[in-house]
Design an enzyme around this catalytic site. Structure first.
Site, mmCIF file in Angstrom:
data_model
loop_
_atom_site.group_PDB
_atom_site.id
_atom_site.type_symbol
_atom_site.label_atom_id
_atom_site.label_comp_id
_atom_site.label_asym_id
_atom_site.label_seq_id
_atom_site.Cartn_x
_atom_site.Cartn_y
_atom_site.Cartn_z
ATOM 1 C CG ASP A 165 -1.874 -1.128 1.261
ATOM 2 O OD1 ASP A 165 -2.085 -1.756 0.204
ATOM 3 O OD2 ASP A 165 -2.416 -1.417 2.343
ATOM 4 C CE LYS A 166 0.469 8.424 -2.085
ATOM 5 N NZ LYS A 166 -0.476 9.429 -2.615
#
Length: 243
Positions: free
Chosen positions: A109-110
Site C-alpha cells: 500500500d502507498k
C-alpha cells in the site's frame, strides 16, 4: 532474451543501457565498440553475449538477462511502474537499473513501507504471486488498541474480512500490548489491504505497517526507506526456491 543465443549487437547494448540503437550505431562508427578484440563494423552483427567479449569505451559489457532488486519501500510511494500524479518505486531507481524495465512483485500500500522485490523476470514474479504457492509474508505493525491472546487465536483460525472472505490461518506475535500495541504478523496470501482488514475485523486499526520478509528473503535493515540494492547470488537462490 537468453544470453546463450546469438543476437544483434545493438540489441544487446541497448538492453544493457548503452543507448538507443541509433546512438549505438554512431558509437560503432566511431570505433568505440570491440567484439573479441576487433572493432565492430556493423551494429547488426550477431554475437553471443555470454561467450563473446564486448567492450564499449574500455568498459567490458557484463551481460545479464534479468535483474533482481530489493527495496525498502518508503511511505507515500506507489508500488507501480508509472503514475501521472504520484511518485512510484520505479522513479527511485538509477538509470542503470531502470533500463532493465523492472516491475514490483506484488504491491505494498502507498502508506506501507518495507521489503519490495523488483525484477524483469516475469516468470519468477508470476510464480511468486501464484495463490497456490502460499508464500509467507511477515509484517511489523503498530496497532491502535490492545492486542490480546484472543486476537492471536482468532487469527490462527482465520478471520472474516468485510467482503465475507475467510482468511487462511495467520501467525500473530504480540511484541508489546497496550493502548498502542506492536506486533508481527505472518500471512500466507495477499488479499487487497489484507493486514489492515484483518485487524479491522477484530475492531482494531493499523497505524503503521512494514513488511519484513517474503519466505526466507529478509529485508536488509541497513537500507533506509527509499534505498535499494541488487540481490546477492544467495538471495536470488532463495527466491527461486520459493517458486
Amino acid at each position: 532474451m537468453s544470453g546463450k543465443e546469438r543476437q544483434r549487437l545493438d540489441k544487446i547494448l541497448a538492453h544493457m543501457g548503452f543507448g538507443t540503437r541509433k546512438q549505438i550505431k554512431k558509437m560503432i562508427k566511431e570505433k568505440r565498440v570491440t567484439v573479441n578484440g576487433a572493432y565492430a563494423k556493423d551494429s547488426g552483427m550477431q554475437v553471443t553475449p555470454t561467450l563473446d567479449q564486448i567492450i564499449v569505451d574500455d568498459e567490458v559489457v557484463k551481460y545479464r538477462e534479468f535483474i533482481y532488486l530489493m527495496m525498502n519501500k518508503p511511505q507515500g510511494v506507489l508500488s507501480a511502474t508509472e503514475d501521472h500524479f504520484t511518485e512510484t518505486v520505479i522513479d527511485l531507481l538509477e538509470p542503470m537499473h531502470a533500463v532493465f524495465d523492472p516491475f514490483p512483485v506484488g504491491r505494498l500500500d502507498k502508506d506501507t513501507e518495507g521489503l519490495l522485490l523488483l525484477t524483469n523476470d516475469g516468470q519468477l514474479a508470476h510464480q511468486l504471486l501464484s495463490p497456490k504457492k502460499h508464500v509467507p509474508k511477515t509484517y511489523f505493525a503498530m496497532i491502535q488498541g490492545v492486542v490480546t491472546e484472543e486476537d492471536q487465536k482468532a487469527f490462527h483460525k482465520g478471520v472474516y474480512l468485510d467482503d465475507g472472505y475467510l482468511t487462511l490461518p495467520a501467525e500473530l506475535k504480540i511484541l508489546q500490548s497496550g493502548h498502542q500495541s506492536e506486533i508481527e504478523l505472518t500471512i500466507y496470501e495477499g488479499k487487497f489491504h489484507q493486514v489492515k482488514r484483518m485487524f479491522e475485523a477484530i475492531g482494531k486499526k493499523v497505524i503503521f505497517l512494514k513488511r519484513l520478509s517474503m519466505g526466507s528473503l529478509l529485508l536488509d535493515e541497513t537500507l533506509e526507506p527509499g534505498e535499494y540494492r541488487e540481490l546477492t547470488e544467495e538471495e536470488i537462490g532463495i527466491i527461486h526456491l520459493l517458486t
